[in-house]
Every structure is written in structure tokens, then in C-alpha cells.
Scaffold this motif. Structure first.
Motif, PDB file in Angstrom:
ATOM      1  N   VAL A  68       7.639  10.730 -10.996  1.00  0.00           N
ATOM      2  CA  VAL A  68       7.521  11.089 -12.419  1.00  0.00           C
ATOM      3  C   VAL A  68       6.085  11.464 -12.765  1.00  0.00           C
ATOM      4  N   LEU A  69       5.105  10.725 -12.201  1.00  0.00           N
ATOM      5  CA  LEU A  69       3.689  10.995 -12.478  1.00  0.00           C
ATOM      6  C   LEU A  69       3.126  12.108 -11.599  1.00  0.00           C
ATOM      7  N   ASN A  70       3.921  12.527 -10.603  1.00  0.00           N
ATOM      8  CA  ASN A  70       3.468  13.541  -9.654  1.00  0.00           C
ATOM      9  C   ASN A  70       2.151  13.124  -8.988  1.00  0.00           C
ATOM     10  N   ASP A  71       2.111  11.852  -8.562  1.00  0.00           N
ATOM     11  CA  ASP A  71       0.895  11.281  -7.963  1.00  0.00           C
ATOM     12  C   ASP A  71       1.313  10.313  -6.860  1.00  0.00           C
ATOM     13  N   GLN A  72       1.193  10.755  -5.610  1.00  0.00           N
ATOM     14  CA  GLN A  72       1.607   9.929  -4.490  1.00  0.00           C
ATOM     15  C   GLN A  72       0.638   8.785  -4.184  1.00  0.00           C
ATOM     16  N   ASN A  73      -0.491   8.730  -4.885  1.00  0.00           N
ATOM     17  CA  ASN A  73      -1.447   7.642  -4.694  1.00  0.00           C
ATOM     18  C   ASN A  73      -1.299   6.556  -5.741  1.00  0.00           C
ATOM     19  N   PHE A  74      -0.371   6.726  -6.659  1.00  0.00           N
ATOM     20  CA  PHE A  74      -0.246   5.767  -7.751  1.00  0.00           C
ATOM     21  C   PHE A  74       0.367   4.460  -7.264  1.00  0.00           C
ATOM     22  N   GLY A  75      -0.211   3.346  -7.720  1.00  0.00           N
ATOM     23  CA  GLY A  75       0.398   2.036  -7.545  1.00  0.00           C
ATOM     24  C   GLY A  75       0.245   1.429  -6.169  1.00  0.00           C
ATOM     25  N   ASP A  76       0.385   0.100  -6.146  1.00  0.00           N
ATOM     26  CA  ASP A  76       0.340  -0.678  -4.910  1.00  0.00           C
ATOM     27  C   ASP A  76       1.436  -1.725  -4.932  1.00  0.00           C
ATOM     28  N   LEU A  77       1.835  -2.136  -3.732  1.00  0.00           N
ATOM     29  CA  LEU A  77       2.859  -3.171  -3.578  1.00  0.00           C
ATOM     30  C   LEU A  77       2.232  -4.531  -3.309  1.00  0.00           C
ATOM     31  N   LEU A  78       2.771  -5.560  -3.946  1.00  0.00           N
ATOM     32  CA  LEU A  78       2.460  -6.947  -3.602  1.00  0.00           C
ATOM     33  C   LEU A  78       3.792  -7.641  -3.336  1.00  0.00           C
ATOM     34  N   VAL A  79       4.202  -7.562  -2.074  1.00  0.00           N
ATOM     35  CA  VAL A  79       5.488  -8.147  -1.684  1.00  0.00           C
ATOM     36  C   VAL A  79       5.541  -8.164  -0.165  1.00  0.00           C
ATOM     37  N   GLY A  80       6.158  -9.185   0.403  1.00  0.00           N
ATOM     38  CA  GLY A  80       6.244  -9.268   1.858  1.00  0.00           C
ATOM     39  C   GLY A  80       4.859  -9.263   2.484  1.00  0.00           C
ATOM     40  N   GLY A  81       4.662  -8.348   3.441  1.00  0.00           N
ATOM     41  CA  GLY A  81       3.362  -8.263   4.106  1.00  0.00           C
ATOM     42  C   GLY A  81       2.434  -7.252   3.489  1.00  0.00           C
ATOM     43  N   ASN A  82       2.806  -6.666   2.346  1.00  0.00           N
ATOM     44  CA  ASN A  82       1.971  -5.643   1.693  1.00  0.00           C
ATOM     45  C   ASN A  82       0.884  -6.296   0.862  1.00  0.00           C
ATOM     46  N   GLU A  83      -0.367  -5.864   1.082  1.00  0.00           N
ATOM     47  CA  GLU A  83      -1.510  -6.360   0.330  1.00  0.00           C
ATOM     48  C   GLU A  83      -2.031  -5.243  -0.571  1.00  0.00           C
ATOM     49  N   PRO A  84      -2.132  -5.467  -1.872  1.00  0.00           N
ATOM     50  CA  PRO A  84      -2.594  -4.398  -2.763  1.00  0.00           C
ATOM     51  C   PRO A  84      -4.092  -4.192  -2.686  1.00  0.00           C
ATOM     52  N   ALA A  85      -4.529  -2.955  -2.906  1.00  0.00           N
ATOM     53  CA  ALA A  85      -5.960  -2.661  -2.990  1.00  0.00           C
ATOM     54  C   ALA A  85      -6.488  -2.962  -4.376  1.00  0.00           C
ATOM     55  N   GLN A  86      -5.592  -3.068  -5.349  1.00  0.00           N
ATOM     56  CA  GLN A  86      -5.995  -3.341  -6.732  1.00  0.00           C
ATOM     57  C   GLN A  86      -4.803  -3.942  -7.475  1.00  0.00           C
ATOM     58  N   PHE A  87      -5.075  -4.504  -8.669  1.00  0.00           N
ATOM     59  CA  PHE A  87      -4.032  -5.116  -9.481  1.00  0.00           C
ATOM     60  C   PHE A  87      -3.685  -4.285 -10.716  1.00  0.00           C
ATOM     61  N   ASP A  88      -4.362  -3.161 -10.918  1.00  0.00           N
ATOM     62  CA  ASP A  88      -4.188  -2.415 -12.173  1.00  0.00           C
ATOM     63  C   ASP A  88      -2.822  -1.760 -12.301  1.00  0.00           C
ATOM     64  N   HIS A  89      -2.235  -1.335 -11.203  1.00  0.00           N
ATOM     65  CA  HIS A  89      -0.925  -0.677 -11.216  1.00  0.00           C
ATOM     66  C   HIS A  89      -0.129  -1.289 -10.077  1.00  0.00           C
ATOM     67  N   LEU A  90       0.534  -2.403 -10.376  1.00  0.00           N
ATOM     68  CA  LEU A  90       1.062  -3.277  -9.333  1.00  0.00           C
ATOM     69  C   LEU A  90       2.574  -3.410  -9.432  1.00  0.00           C
ATOM     70  N   PHE A  91       3.238  -3.271  -8.283  1.00  0.00           N
ATOM     71  CA  PHE A  91       4.672  -3.479  -8.160  1.00  0.00           C
ATOM     72  C   PHE A  91       4.872  -4.725  -7.304  1.00  0.00           C
ATOM     73  N   THR A  92       5.369  -5.794  -7.903  1.00  0.00           N
ATOM     74  CA  THR A  92       5.394  -7.080  -7.220  1.00  0.00           C
ATOM     75  C   THR A  92       6.713  -7.795  -7.421  1.00  0.00           C
ATOM     76  N   SER A  93       7.054  -8.644  -6.453  1.00  0.00           N
ATOM     77  CA  SER A  93       8.203  -9.526  -6.627  1.00  0.00           C
ATOM     78  C   SER A  93       7.770 -10.734  -7.435  1.00  0.00           C
ATOM     79  N   ILE A  94       8.724 -11.362  -8.103  1.00  0.00           N
ATOM     80  CA  ILE A  94       8.378 -12.543  -8.897  1.00  0.00           C
ATOM     81  C   ILE A  94       7.880 -13.665  -7.987  1.00  0.00           C
ATOM     82  N   GLN A  95       8.414 -13.711  -6.742  1.00  0.00           N
ATOM     83  CA  GLN A  95       7.962 -14.742  -5.795  1.00  0.00           C
ATOM     84  C   GLN A  95       6.497 -14.533  -5.408  1.00  0.00           C
ATOM     85  N   SER A  96       6.126 -13.277  -5.099  1.00  0.00           N
ATOM     86  CA  SER A  96       4.736 -12.996  -4.724  1.00  0.00           C
ATOM     87  C   SER A  96       3.794 -13.203  -5.900  1.00  0.00           C
ATOM     88  N   LEU A  97       4.260 -12.838  -7.101  1.00  0.00           N
ATOM     89  CA  LEU A  97       3.436 -13.024  -8.297  1.00  0.00           C
ATOM     90  C   LEU A  97       3.059 -14.495  -8.475  1.00  0.00           C
TER      91      LEU A  97
END
Length: 460
Positions: free
Chosen positions: A389-418
Motif C-alpha cells: 500500500v505504501l509502495n515501500d519495500q523497506n517499511f517496517g520491521d518484525l519482532l516475532v520468532g527469531g526476527n530482531e527489529p532494527a527499530q521500534f518506530d514501525h513494528l509488527f509484533t506478536s503479543i507474546q514477543s511484545l
């Protein structure tokens, strides 16, 4: 000594020459003139090896240390006479046979001399760290190296906050007393933590340079060099990046070399570091560079899950109707806590992405977003929807499983990881502009209460 077939690099002594002679060796011995092999260093190593063996033999025969010192002094005196160099005579060891350990700073007001901190391992003889519990801990040794250094150069492929915080207090004290800290790192593999870079770059007398070109550079070196103006510099070279596991519990191998016994290697480390430092490839980090680093780290981490092509996505008519009703709720009724109810597969995530897009006031300046779901697969799919939708393949980071985010500003996370990462402790209540909770009926569970009671976003 049995001479086996193979390659050698050894000065030919009279004893070795006798072993190489004879008909059985004819045509098998390959030699070169000593002059082609840095002769001064080669001769010095040869003499040092002989002297060490002789002194060990003398010790086994219980020859007193005082006599061993006298033998060494006679050798020094012989060198002085042979080379007609009186200054060599002053290299003779004093009768007390002592080792200088430190020279404290001048402090007339101090009643007692405070000895500077020193590592447990020698700063004159190289040593190996293997992570064994029987040897000094790597992080503790480095802390002591920091405390006694005049300048520090760090060359690491990535930097983690978990590693920096182990030595941060020592670095702060180091720069507070005028020490110069230089750091070279990269965005390679997306493993570097932005927070770690920001904290380092904010220290006085400190510069951090970063390579963003991971296709060409792919820097994977790890070198920690502690320069001392008195000629006792040390450098740690090996497998440990600046992360807590690598510096503490990991089975990492690192060799510590010293200027005293590896002078040429220390010089080469210095020269190579300077080459990198002055290469335009490595760019000085400033607060204005944050977005560039974030994008570079996100780009490197994209390989962790499948990417979908970016298309110009448009909402369906019924999705537009939902978006228009959301707009009315906020602008007319001032309701910023909104619930979307729609059948499975009708694109509620797409609606949330377009809703988020409507909050963007200037291109590229994204409001802070927290997207929470209960499954990793949902999070990966949702992140792809937002990127589309944003036409930006660099948008957002994952915090779930073994994924470590580079930042918290645009974060997609599981409630468990949160909850397990205590995100609410790291971000204030008003940190996020929008929070999206997928499958909101799960919010009745206790695990969601910390999220809903802590945060006060502009839009929920």
C-alpha cells in the motif's frame, strides 16, 4: 630432530646443515638466500628461540635466576662491543630483576598511588581466548583494556545493544578523560541495532562510520584495538562481534596480539584501519543519518521472509466505504478508538494500511505504527500488505520468532514477543501514533491488557 618431507621456513644452522647433507637428501633440498626473507626479523627470531631453549634448560638444571640474568647481560654486552654501540649496554637488566607494571598519573593531592587497571592476560605476550570458563572472560578483559588505553579503534561487522551496554560505562569514562574512540561497522545482514549506533555516536570524542554497500564491501572483520602511547598497544582479532552472547557465553575464538611481540601485525592493523577510515565507502553517522541506516538494515533483513512484488494497490469500493466512515468518526465525532468488523478475506488489513497511509502528511515521514497479531504468519503477510500500500519495500520491521527489529518506530509484533521483550518499558505511552490490533476478540485475554492499559495512541 627428524626431518620430515614438507615445507619449511627455518634458518639453516650447522646442526640443520648436517641433517640436510648426504646422498639420500640429494636433489630434495630447496633453499633460498636469507636476504630475501626480512633478515633482521628472521635472525632475531632464530636467536630468541635459541635463547629461550637455553634458559629453560638452565632452569631445569636449577641454575639461579640471578645467574640467568647475568648470562643475558653478558650477551647484551657482547652485542654492544661487536656493534660498537654503547647505548646497547644500557639495555642490561638491573640486578633486582624486576618488571615495570605501571606508571601512575601525577596527582600531588593523592595520599596513595592508585594503580591503573590492567588486564589479567599479558600486554607484552599474545594469548588466545576460546570462551573456556578456565580463562579470563573476554568482556572483563576488554573493560580493563579500555580503562588503560589512550585511543580505541573498533572494527566490527555489526553492533548489538546487548554488547554495547556491557562496556558502555567504561567507554563513557574513557572519552570523559579525553580518550578518542573510532568505530567502523556496516549494515551487513541487518544485524546492527540503531540504538547501539546512536548511543556510541553521541559520546564525546567519538565517531562512528558505516558502510551501506553490503553487496560490494561485505565487511565481516572483528578487531578491537587499544592503542597505548607507551608502546604497549594490544588488539583482539577473532569471531566476536559486539553482542552479549559473542562477548560472554558464546564459543567464540579471539586472539589477543601485542605490540611488544607482534609489532608488524599491530602496524598492519593500524594501516588497514586508516585505509577503511578514509575510504568514502564508510560514512560518518549523524542523527540525520538515522533513516538511511534504518532503510539499509531493513533492506538487508528482507531475505528473512518471502517478499511479494509491489503493485499500485487500490481499495475495493466496500473498503473505501469503511475508510470514509472511519474519517467521519474521527473528524466529526472525534472518535479515535475504532473497530472494523468484516468477513474473513474481505481485506481488513488492507483497510488498516490505507487508514494508516491517510495519516502521512509528508512523503517518507511515516507516523509511528505498532501492529499486533497473535501469529507470525499473519504478521509477515500484514507487513507485506503495508509495504504494498505504501509502495515501500523497506517499511517496517518484525519482532516475532527469531526476527530482531532494527527499530521500534514501525513494528509488527506478536503479543507474546511484545510482552516478553517488555516493549512497554522501552517506549512511553504516547510513543505510537497508530496501533492496530488484528483479531481484536483476542484482546479479552490477559496478555493484551498490558498493551491496552499502557499505550495511549492517537488512533487505535
Amino acid at each position: 630432530m627428524e626431518l620430515l618431507p614438507g615445507i619449511y621456513e627455518q634458518v639453516i644452522s650447522q646442526y640443520l646443515a648436517s641433517k640436510l647433507s648426504g646422498p639420500e637428501r640429494e636433489g630434495r633440498v630447496l633453499k633460498d638466500p636469507l636476504a630475501r626473507f626480512d633478515p633482521q626479523n628472521v635472525l632475531a627470531r632464530h636467536i630468541a628461540k635459541i635463547l629461550r631453549g637455553a634458559l629453560l634448560s638452565a632452569d631445569e638444571r636449577h641454575l639461579p635466576l640471578a645467574e640467568q640474568v647475568r648470562i643475558c647481560n653478558r650477551l647484551i654486552g657482547h652485542l654492544a662491543a661487536e656493534l660498537h654501540d654503547e647505548t646497547l649496554e644500557r639495555c642490561a637488566i638491573t640486578p633486582d630483576a624486576e618488571i615495570l607494571l605501571a606508571l601512575a598519573e601525577r596527582n600531588p593531592s593523592a595520599l596513595n598511588i592508585i594503580a591503573p587497571a590492567r588486564p589479567e592476560t599479558s600486554i607484552a605476550q599474545s594469548s588466545l581466548f576460546t570462551g573456556s570458563p578456565k580463562e579470563p572472560g573476554l568482556v572483563n578483559e576488554m573493560r580493563k583494556e579500555i580503562q588503560s588505553a589512550d585511543r580505541i579503534d573498533l572494527l566490527v561487522s555489526f553492533i548489538k545493544w546487548s554488547g554495547i551496554r556491557l562496556i558502555l560505562d567504561d567507554l563513557k569514562e574513557f572519552v570523559r578523560h579525553g580518550g578518542c574512540l573510532r568505530v567502523i561497522t556496516t549494515s551487513y545482514t541487518g544485524a546492527t541495532d540503531i540504538k547501539a549506533v546512536e548511543v556510541l555516536a553521541a559520546l564525546p570524542n567519538t565517531t562512528v562510520r558505516i558502510s551501506y554497500d553490503t553487496e560490494r564491501t561485505r565487511l565481516h572483520a572483528k578487531t578491537y584495538t587499544f592503542h597505548r602511547n607507551n608502546g604497549f598497544s594490544t588488539s583482539y582479532i577473532g569471531s566476536s562481534n559486539l553482542s552479549s552472547p559473542a562477548m560472554t557465553s558464546g564459543l567464540e575464538w579471539n586472539i589477543k596480539i601485542t605490540e611488544q611481540d607482534s609489532y608488524d601485525i599491530i602496524r598492519k592493523i593500524e594501516e588497514t584501519f586508516e585505509t577503511y577510515w578514509n575510504d568514502p565507502e564508510f560514512v560518518a553517522y549523524t542523527p540525520e543519518s538515522r533513516e538511511q541506516l534504518r532503510h539499509a538494515l531493513s533492506r538487508e533483513k528482507r531475505g528473512e521472509f518471502d517478499l511479494r512484488p509491489v503493485f499500485d494497490i487500490q481499495p475495493y469500493y466496500y473498503q473505501k466505504e469503511i475508510l470514509e466512515r472511519l474519517k467521519v468518526e474521527r473528524e466529526v465525532r472525534k472518535n479515535y478508538r475504532n473497530l472494523i468488523v468484516a468477513a474473513t478475506g474481505t481485506g481488513k488489513t488492507v483497510v488498516s494500511a490505507f487508514d494508516y497511509k491517510s495519516l502521512i502528511r509528508r512523503p517518507g515521514e511515516y507516523p509511528r505504527l505498532l501492529f499486533v497479531a497473535h501469529r507470525e504468519e499473519i504478521l509477515k503477510q500484514s507487513l507485506q500488505v503495508f509495504r504494498g500500500v505504501l509502495n515501500d519495500q523497506n517499511f517496517g520491521d518484525l519482532l516475532v520468532g527469531g526476527n530482531e527489529p532494527a527499530q521500534f518506530d514501525h513494528l509488527f509484533t506478536s503479543i507474546q514477543s511484545l510482552n516478553s521483550r517488555n516493549l512497554s518499558d522501552l517506549t512511553p505511552p504516547d510513543y505510537y501514533d497508530m496501533i492496530v490490533v488484528d483479531e481484536f476478540h483476542h484482546a479479552a485475554a490477559p496478555s493484551y491488557q498490558k498493551l491496552l492499559t499502557h499505550y495511549t495512541p492517537k488512533v487505535l
